[in-house]
Enzyme design. Structure first.
Site, PDB file in Angstrom:
ATOM      1  N   LYS A  67       3.621 -11.851  13.080  1.00  0.00           N
ATOM      2  CA  LYS A  67       3.472 -11.425  11.672  1.00  0.00           C
ATOM      3  C   LYS A  67       3.245 -12.630  10.773  1.00  0.00           C
ATOM      4  O   LYS A  67       2.460 -12.555   9.809  1.00  0.00           O
ATOM      5  CB  LYS A  67       4.718 -10.638  11.237  1.00  0.00           C
ATOM      6  CG  LYS A  67       4.735  -9.240  11.831  1.00  0.00           C
ATOM      7  CD  LYS A  67       6.041  -8.529  11.571  1.00  0.00           C
ATOM      8  CE  LYS A  67       6.098  -7.287  12.441  1.00  0.00           C
ATOM      9  NZ  LYS A  67       7.330  -7.148  13.202  1.00  0.00           N
ATOM     10  N   GLN A 111      13.534  -7.188  11.134  1.00  0.00           N
ATOM     11  CA  GLN A 111      13.001  -6.954  12.482  1.00  0.00           C
ATOM     12  C   GLN A 111      13.979  -6.107  13.295  1.00  0.00           C
ATOM     13  O   GLN A 111      15.185  -6.389  13.318  1.00  0.00           O
ATOM     14  CB  GLN A 111      12.721  -8.294  13.176  1.00  0.00           C
ATOM     15  CG  GLN A 111      12.106  -8.166  14.555  1.00  0.00           C
ATOM     16  CD  GLN A 111      10.688  -7.574  14.527  1.00  0.00           C
ATOM     17  OE1 GLN A 111       9.878  -7.897  13.673  1.00  0.00           O
ATOM     18  NE2 GLN A 111      10.410  -6.681  15.471  1.00  0.00           N
ATOM     19  N   ASP A 134       7.987  -1.059   5.728  1.00  0.00           N
ATOM     20  CA  ASP A 134       8.005  -0.097   6.837  1.00  0.00           C
ATOM     21  C   ASP A 134       7.828   1.333   6.330  1.00  0.00           C
ATOM     22  O   ASP A 134       7.521   2.229   7.115  1.00  0.00           O
ATOM     23  CB  ASP A 134       9.331  -0.188   7.605  1.00  0.00           C
ATOM     24  CG  ASP A 134       9.322  -1.283   8.663  1.00  0.00           C
ATOM     25  OD1 ASP A 134       8.246  -1.504   9.269  1.00  0.00           O
ATOM     26  OD2 ASP A 134      10.374  -1.902   8.886  1.00  0.00           O
TER      27      ASP A 134
END
Ligand SMILES: NC(=O)c1ccc[n+]([C@@H]2O[C@H](COP(=O)([O-])OP(=O)(O)OC[C@H]3O[C@@H](n4cnc5c(N)ncnc54)[C@H](OP(=O)(O)O)[C@@H]3O)[C@@H](O)[C@H]2O)c1
Length: 299
Positions: A67, A111, A134
């Site tokens: 990422k 994460q 998310d």
């Protein structure tokens, strides 16, 4: 939730169905995101996606590194906090709170997974919903339900983008989703039933409460497997010529076990590859959510 489905390995099933890999979809989403990031930078705003890692899991550290590389390629800032495996729930919430109140941070993710003594869902609920890349915060689920703008859950949004990219008509067609889980089946049903040219479908959701679910999947124009049960979708569950999207997976160590049996490619008209289908689109959506959050914050 950012899962372990971020593999880039690629296999091709043997059947005649048209393959629908996720990588070109992700590239198109990321190209749009890079252009939006450049427009923001020209106004003096650097979009940013912050990450929090708890503990020393190698796979999780690897996903963070991917990422961060992607962030750099897109011209994003990527502030990062690494907490020790012994971090307390309070320390995790404090790290989230610092990013929540930092006006230079537009998107934020923790994460997954976190060490077993920590409550991931409780931490998720302390993220500023406007920075929730998310798209899994309960407020964002509510926004999705009532059609308000906000970060969209990444995997469902990735599936809508994949269908649109391959010009697969969705509006007016029957979509059957196998699974009603909070990360996939349920938000996907809400998304594809919305009044929008790339959605507007007749959506049916089946689950363990519908033992004869094959009765529904066999009539689906578009079948989405979202159960997390390896091989649950067999050729006899698929209408000939249907579009099959395999999103559900389980891992046996590093080995990926998809919901959709490879033999379904013999019956389907189009199908996601065994590996490299929905996964790459999910990661791209994190950055799309972050750049849109930066745009909304700068209005
Ligand atoms: N590709 C990606 O990037 C990505 C991202 C997110 C999730 N996923 C995958 O998507 C899958 C679903 O995720 P989730 O979080 O939504 O999972 P979940 O909460 O466990 O939901 C699974 C759903 O499947 C249904 N189901 C399970 N076994 C079944 C059976 N034998 N017959 C009929 N229905 C059955 C369950 O029914 P009940 O509700 O009745 O129990 C439930 O609704 C997982 O494999 C996950 O790894 C992939």
């Amino acid at each position: 939730m950012t899962t372990t489905s971020e593999s880039t390995e690629h296999h091709t099933p043997s059947g005649a169905a048209r393959l629908l890999p996720g990588a070109p979809v992700a590239e198109a989403v990321l190209a749009d995101t890079a252009a939006a990031a450049a427009r923001l930078r020209s106004r003096g705003i650097t979009p940013s996606l912050a990450t929090i890692l708890v503990g020393d899991d190698d796979a999780s550290a690897g996903y963070i590194a991917i990422k961060q590389r992607q962030a750099a390629a897109l011209g994003f800032a990527s502030p990062h906090v690494h907490l020790p495996a012994t971090a307390t729930q309070t320390e995790l919430h404090q790290a989230i709170a610092r990013f929540n109140t930092d006006p230079g941070v537009h998107g934020l993710l923790v994460q997954y997974p976190v060490p077993g003594h920590l409550d991931y869902d409780a931490a998720l609920q302390t993220i500023d919903p406007d920075k929730d890349v998310d798209g899994m915060h309960p407020l964002n689920m509510g926004r999705l339900a009532v059609g308000l703008p906000g970060p969209l859950p990444c995997t469902p949004a990735g599936i809508e983008a994949l269908l649109a990219y391959y010009e697969i008509p969705v509006a007016g067609r029957e979509v059957v989703i196998l699974g009603r889980g909070a990360t996939l089946g349920r938000p996907l049903a809400m998304l594809l039933a919305q009044k929008r040219p790339t959605a507007n479908a007749a959506v049916t959701v089946v689950h363990t409460g519908v033992p004869d679910w094959a009765r529904y999947t066999r009539r689906a124009d578009i079948l989405v497997a979202a159960a997390g049960v390896p091989g649950i979708v067999q050729p006899e569950h698929v209408k000939p010529g249907a579009v099959v999207i395999g999103a559900g997976v389980r891992y046996d160590g590093r080995r990926l076990l998809p919901d959709v049996d490879e033999a379904c490619a013999e019956v389907a008209g189009a199908i996601t590859p065994r590996v490299g289908g929905v996964g790459p689109t999910t990661v791209a959506m994190l950055f799309r959510n972050a750049v849109r959050a930066a745009e909304r914050a700068s209005q």
